[in-house]
Design an enzyme around this catalytic site. Structure first.
Site, PDB file in Angstrom:
ATOM      1  N   HIS A  63       1.093  -1.252  -0.214  1.00  0.00           N
ATOM      2  CA  HIS A  63       0.141   0.402  -0.053  1.00  0.00           C
ATOM      3  C   HIS A  63       1.098   1.495  -0.006  1.00  0.00           C
ATOM      4  O   HIS A  63       2.006   1.137   0.393  1.00  0.00           O
ATOM      5  CB  HIS A  63      -1.000   0.041   0.986  1.00  0.00           C
ATOM      6  CG  HIS A  63      -2.160  -0.799   0.896  1.00  0.00           C
ATOM      7  ND1 HIS A  63      -3.153  -1.046   1.876  1.00  0.00           N
ATOM      8  CD2 HIS A  63      -1.926  -2.277   0.112  1.00  0.00           C
ATOM      9  CE1 HIS A  63      -3.381  -2.078   1.741  1.00  0.00           C
ATOM     10  NE2 HIS A  63      -3.220  -2.548   0.673  1.00  0.00           N
ATOM     11  N   GLU A  65       1.672   3.601   2.085  1.00  0.00           N
ATOM     12  CA  GLU A  65       1.494   4.125   3.366  1.00  0.00           C
ATOM     13  C   GLU A  65       3.407   3.500   3.260  1.00  0.00           C
ATOM     14  O   GLU A  65       3.924   3.431   4.109  1.00  0.00           O
ATOM     15  CB  GLU A  65       1.215   4.039   4.466  1.00  0.00           C
ATOM     16  CG  GLU A  65      -0.113   4.638   4.217  1.00  0.00           C
ATOM     17  CD  GLU A  65      -1.845   3.460   3.097  1.00  0.00           C
ATOM     18  OE1 GLU A  65      -1.590   3.317   2.629  1.00  0.00           O
ATOM     19  OE2 GLU A  65      -3.259   3.846   3.610  1.00  0.00           O
ATOM     20  N   CYS A 102      -2.081  -0.714   7.708  1.00  0.00           N
ATOM     21  CA  CYS A 102      -1.476   0.387   7.352  1.00  0.00           C
ATOM     22  C   CYS A 102      -1.927   1.335   8.385  1.00  0.00           C
ATOM     23  O   CYS A 102      -0.755   1.977   9.478  1.00  0.00           O
ATOM     24  CB  CYS A 102      -2.004   1.121   6.044  1.00  0.00           C
ATOM     25  SG  CYS A 102      -1.306   0.724   5.054  1.00  0.00           S
TER      26      CYS A 102
HETATM   27 ZN   LIG Z   1      -3.632  -0.206   3.499  1.00  0.00          ZN
END
Ligand SMILES: [Zn+2]
Ligand SMILES: [Zn+2]
Lengths: 177, 346
Positions: A63, A65, A102
């Site tokens: 992802h 992040e 995240c």
């Molecule tokens: Zn995530």
């Protein structure tokens, strides 16, 4: 979690950081990835930029992040800075509410703040599971900035499942979720 | 994929009961109850007529799992907001002939929802007769009899590999907190990828995240790049680890099946996709980040040895049971517990 809706609560520089995050979300969309963009700011300087790269890496944890976290690790090594203290002074700007994974990662890293766009109804780290309630982090979180725009990008991505879309694209997009 | 030298499969070292399934509370706890009004029938000869009449004039859509009658007692309606003195009035409005009943209305507690397990059924069925459809798989889960002793042996073998990895890491890198993990494709009983915590150099590189990354390596590498296409794909296992594991666990199978791109087979990939169908063996319960990473990766089963203070598959929460998520996996705790506990001792 407080999700301030007012756009005006961001300063001009913060708005420009958010704008930058949106650029990376759009880049993700162009690359058939879930359109989420993210930047990490340290002492008013952008030290990490990322977008979702799950399909490209065949790794569902890549992802935006997490991509940024790895860049901060490199940044700290290069500049001989103490990793923990760098993370503690980081402000995160991300177009979509961080997912449970995240959110937990950012809270554990004790980042200073997270500013996000729209809610994440599928995986959100406060919408689906209140990670803050469990981990009691120091991180200040605020959402709702350009939420409609962020959501529109997600919708554009998921509408690719309509029958009129070219077959190959439908499959690509379906494979993400 | 069966190897010639199989490890001893006669008896698992640990009993089935050591491996605890982490399941939803609604499979463990008693079925919730609800209060209902009941009355007694005057003449048992009329029972079937009364049931038919009641089911048409006053059906209880939320309680269709309950029988309408228990001996000579008839279930009328939930207590809800209606008073005990209003019940016969309601029946009359609904055109039910109340002269069948003794007008001896009482309040009784019954199952609010259908029982999910036999244990739950046996309990609530005593309160009021109830329908029950037994699910064989759920019964095995709640009675902790899912795995055969041969399967248990195999799970132990993979967990011992995870313990070995954690120890290997601990000794080689002088890392205090050592978590080991092994990802297995149960279809071919082969080790697809391995991992160990690398948090000293990157705080997010927990064993699970490293393993997921190593699974991705197997799907990024192309079969056209290797000379021997009959072999399994070893990109998920670092060479030094492969050597150590091969040495200690003779006859084990290593590698994943090769990833086939859509373009090669002209249709959606039938090759491995993320961690779909895979099992992961972790010496320690994973944290929230790692547990959610396993949801994103669509792992099938998670086995862990011991609980972690920041664990998210039983300790702080149960990420694998979150109803709103699009994927759920099964979790079993306590495998090779004492070996895993040994890792925490310096
Ligand atoms: Zn995530
Ligand atoms: Zn973790």
């Amino acid at each position: 979690m407080s999700t301030a809706e007012s756009e005006s609560s961001l300063s001009d520089i913060e708005k420009s950081f958010m704008e930058k995050a949106f650029c990376y979300a759009k880049e993700a969309l162009q690359n058939q990835e879930v359109p989420v963009g993210c930047i990490f700011v340290y002492h008013n300087e952008v030290i990490a930029v990322g977008r979702n790269e799950v399909n490209q890496t065949k790794n569902a944890t890549r992802h935006a992040e997490m991509v940024c976290v790895d860049q901060v690790v490199e940044y700290s090594k290069t500049n001989s800075l103490k990793l923990e203290s760098v993370f503690e002074q980081i402000d995160v700007f991300v177009t979509v509410e961080p997912c449970i994974m995240c959110a937990a990662a950012l809270y554990d890293l004790k980042v200073r703040s997270i500013t996000f766009g729209c809610k994440n109804d599928r995986f959100g780290g406060s919408t689906v599971l209140d990670v803050k309630e469990i981990l009691k982090p120091v991180t200040v979180v605020q959402g709702g900035h350009r939420a409609d725009e962020a959501m529109a990008l997600l919708k554009e991505f998921y509408k690719g499942q309509n029958p009129n879309a070219p077959a190959s694209k439908v499959k690509l997009k379906k494979s993400v979720e | 994929m069966r190897s010639s030298k199989r490890i001893k499969l006669d008896k698992p070292e640990h009993s089935q009961k050591c491996l605890i399934p982490i399941i939803s509370d609604d499979l463990i706890q008693d079925t919730p109850l609800i209060d209902v009004y009941v009355d007694t029938i005057n003449d048992p000869k009329h029972i079937s007529k009364v049931i038919i009449d009641l089911n048409s004039s006053l059906p209880i859509l939320d309680l269709t799992h309950l029988k309408r009658v228990k001996g000579k007692d008839i279930l009328l309606c939930p207590v809800d907001s209606i008073g005990i003195d209003q019940v016969h009035g309601l029946l009359k409005i609904k055109n039910f002939d109340t002269s069948y009943l003794q007008n001896n209305i009482r309040v009784v507690s019954v199952a609010k929802i259908p029982p999910k397990t036999r244990t739950q059924y046996n309990k609530v069925n005593k309160y009021w007769p109830c329908n029950f459809h037994s699910d064989k798989y759920i019964e095995k889960l709640v009675t902790n009899t899912l795995f055969s002793s041969e399967e248990l042996c195999e799970h132990e073998k993979f967990m011992k590999m995870a313990v070995l990895l954690a120890n290997y890491r601990k000794i080689t890198y002088k890392d205090r907190k050592c978590v080991g993990s092994v990802v297995v494709d149960p279809k071919i009983k082969s080790i697809v990828a391995v991992g160990y915590s690398n948090a000293l150099s990157n705080p997010c590189e927990h064993a699970t995240m490293v393993s997921i990354n190593n699974v991705a390596q197997t799907q990024l590498s192309n079969i056209n790049d290797v000379p021997n296409k009959s072999k399994l794909n070893l990109s998920g296992i670092p060479e030094d680890i492969h050597t150590v594991l091969q040495d200690k666990f003779e006859g084990s199978c290593f590698g994943s099946t090769w990833f086939k791109d859509k373009s090669e087979i002209g249709q959606p990939s039938d090759g491995p996709y993320l961690c779909t169908g895979y099992y992961i063996y972790l010496t320690h319960e994973p944290c929230i980040m790692c547990s959610m990473a396993l949801v994103h990766s669509r792992i099938k089963k998670v086995f862990y040895g011991i609980n972690s203070s920041n664990g998210a598959l039983g300790t702080l929460c149960k990420v694998h049971l979150l109803k709103d998520l699009n994927h759920h996996y099964e979790v079993f705790a306590g495998l090779c517990k004492s070996e895993c506990e040994g890792l925490n001792i310096l």
